[in-house]
Design a protein around this motif. Sequence first.
Motif, PDB file in Angstrom:
ATOM      1  N   LEU A   5       1.357  -1.533  -0.139  1.00 33.96           N
ATOM      2  CA  LEU A   5      -0.128   0.269   0.084  1.00 33.96           C
ATOM      3  C   LEU A   5       0.485   1.739   0.588  1.00 33.96           C
ATOM      4  CD1 LEU A   5      -3.167   0.478   2.515  1.00 33.96           C
ATOM      5  CD2 LEU A   5      -1.645   2.258   1.742  1.00 33.96           C
ATOM      6  N   SER A  39       0.821   5.890  -0.550  1.00 37.97           N
ATOM      7  CA  SER A  39      -0.137   6.541  -0.103  1.00 37.97           C
ATOM      8  C   SER A  39       0.468   7.875  -0.581  1.00 37.97           C
ATOM      9  CB  SER A  39      -0.171   6.634   1.212  1.00 37.97           C
ATOM     10  OG  SER A  39      -1.030   6.207   1.680  1.00 37.97           O
ATOM     11  N   MET A  83     -16.773   0.608  -2.510  1.00 35.96           N
ATOM     12  CA  MET A  83     -15.914   0.062  -2.645  1.00 35.96           C
ATOM     13  C   MET A  83     -15.993  -1.439  -3.224  1.00 35.96           C
ATOM     14  SD  MET A  83     -14.460   0.874   0.820  1.00 35.96           S
ATOM     15  CE  MET A  83     -12.568   0.262   0.882  1.00 35.96           C
ATOM     16  N   LEU A 132      -4.550  -3.608  -8.945  1.00 33.83           N
ATOM     17  CA  LEU A 132      -4.886  -2.900  -8.416  1.00 33.83           C
ATOM     18  C   LEU A 132      -5.464  -1.763  -8.101  1.00 33.83           C
ATOM     19  CD1 LEU A 132      -1.830  -0.360  -7.376  1.00 33.83           C
ATOM     20  CD2 LEU A 132      -2.112   0.133  -9.930  1.00 33.83           C
ATOM     21  N   LEU A 133      -5.533  -1.275  -6.921  1.00 35.51           N
ATOM     22  CA  LEU A 133      -6.875  -0.594  -6.188  1.00 35.51           C
ATOM     23  C   LEU A 133      -6.796   0.830  -6.493  1.00 35.51           C
ATOM     24  CD1 LEU A 133      -8.589  -2.778  -3.747  1.00 35.51           C
ATOM     25  CD2 LEU A 133      -9.888  -1.754  -5.773  1.00 35.51           C
ATOM     26  N   ILE A 160      -7.191   4.270  -4.446  1.00 32.46           N
ATOM     27  CA  ILE A 160      -8.574   5.014  -3.891  1.00 32.46           C
ATOM     28  C   ILE A 160      -8.486   6.150  -3.432  1.00 32.46           C
ATOM     29  CG2 ILE A 160      -9.898   4.484  -1.270  1.00 32.46           C
ATOM     30  CD1 ILE A 160      -8.082   1.140  -1.831  1.00 32.46           C
ATOM     31  N   ILE A 214      -9.993  -1.611   4.313  1.00 36.69           N
ATOM     32  CA  ILE A 214      -8.809  -0.920   3.170  1.00 36.69           C
ATOM     33  C   ILE A 214      -7.197  -2.173   3.289  1.00 36.69           C
ATOM     34  CG2 ILE A 214      -6.472   1.098   2.065  1.00 36.69           C
ATOM     35  CD1 ILE A 214      -9.154   3.067   2.748  1.00 36.69           C
ATOM     36  N   ASN A 257      -5.665  -4.609   1.778  1.00 36.92           N
ATOM     37  CA  ASN A 257      -4.106  -5.687   1.757  1.00 36.92           C
ATOM     38  C   ASN A 257      -3.346  -6.527   1.760  1.00 36.92           C
ATOM     39  OD1 ASN A 257      -1.005  -3.177   2.586  1.00 36.92           O
ATOM     40  ND2 ASN A 257      -1.674  -3.798   0.620  1.00 36.92           N
ATOM     41  N   PHE A 285      -4.386  -7.148  -2.337  1.00 35.50           N
ATOM     42  CA  PHE A 285      -4.382  -6.484  -3.463  1.00 35.50           C
ATOM     43  C   PHE A 285      -3.371  -4.736  -3.038  1.00 35.50           C
ATOM     44  CE2 PHE A 285      -8.786  -8.109  -2.577  1.00 35.50           C
ATOM     45  CZ  PHE A 285      -9.051  -8.073  -3.026  1.00 35.50           C
ATOM     46  N   SER A 286      -3.111  -4.843  -4.380  1.00 39.14           N
ATOM     47  CA  SER A 286      -2.269  -3.569  -3.943  1.00 39.14           C
ATOM     48  C   SER A 286      -2.242  -3.019  -4.117  1.00 39.14           C
ATOM     49  CB  SER A 286      -1.381  -3.464  -5.666  1.00 39.14           C
ATOM     50  OG  SER A 286      -0.103  -4.970  -5.444  1.00 39.14           O
ATOM     51  N   ILE A 287      -2.502  -1.527  -3.986  1.00 34.15           N
ATOM     52  CA  ILE A 287      -3.401  -0.339  -3.555  1.00 34.15           C
ATOM     53  C   ILE A 287      -2.098   0.910  -2.552  1.00 34.15           C
ATOM     54  CG2 ILE A 287      -4.880   1.086  -1.740  1.00 34.15           C
ATOM     55  CD1 ILE A 287      -5.442  -1.239  -0.770  1.00 34.15           C
ATOM     56  N   LEU A 328      -3.248   4.885  -2.741  1.00 32.17           N
ATOM     57  CA  LEU A 328      -4.189   5.487  -1.558  1.00 32.17           C
ATOM     58  C   LEU A 328      -4.287   6.643  -2.071  1.00 32.17           C
ATOM     59  CD1 LEU A 328      -6.052   5.815   0.626  1.00 32.17           C
ATOM     60  CD2 LEU A 328      -4.578   5.295   2.078  1.00 32.17           C
TER      61      LEU A 328
END
Length: 235
Positions: free
Chosen positions: A29, A31, A146, A156-157, A159, A178, A182, A186-188, A190
């Motif tokens: 994740l 950011s 979501m 990949l999300l 967000i 969230i 992860n 899931f790759s994220i 943010l």
Amino acid sequence: MLKVENLAVSYGDIPVLREISLEVEKGKLASLVGSNNAGKSTALKAIMGLVPARSGKVTFEGRDITTLPPHKRSAYGVTMIPEAWQLFDEMSVEENIMMGAFLWRKEPEKNREKFTECMELFPALKDKLRRRAANLSGGERQMVSMCRALMSRPKLLLIDEPSMGLAPVVVDQIFRIIEELNIKGFSILLVEQNLQLALKAASHGYVLEHGVIAMADTGAALLADDNVRKRYLGV
């Protein structure tokens, strides 16, 4: 998994992103944080293909997707959960969720499995499936958004501002989900104005200022950085 290199975006003659570069590792994740009008949401839209890149490159799993339309990126596994939810208000909760499976509509059995997984993750929606989306609370709308994204079978999300307009107790709940996504693999990427929450959850963080990546480090290091704490956290 995702690599953005020297990405520049303009709205007309006004530059919004000035050759930014960032990465999201598989299963991690990251950011992207900063103040209002820094260009955070534009960065996600450019990665998703919703706004064109003036220059630069977006690579996903080694594939150049810079010029692909959004539905092609979605088919490869890139999915965006937009700011302010953007639901179809006249449709039911279930119909909104199932819209996420549009590209996979010829696989109904697999879609039912995914829908069941969504209900396990968001049990508060189970008794609201027939309700019009317009009649939901902000937190419920975020959950539907979501779920809709998860139905597209993302790798990949992206967000965008999940805490916006929500009560603190609901924000905590959304961020727990969230983090759970992860943990599930899931790759994220943010985008979030609440730096404390965003960087605490992130393995890596990027601070965007006036369309430029001003700082990049681990989430923990950025949270401990005096400049970040003074400028964004008021400490």
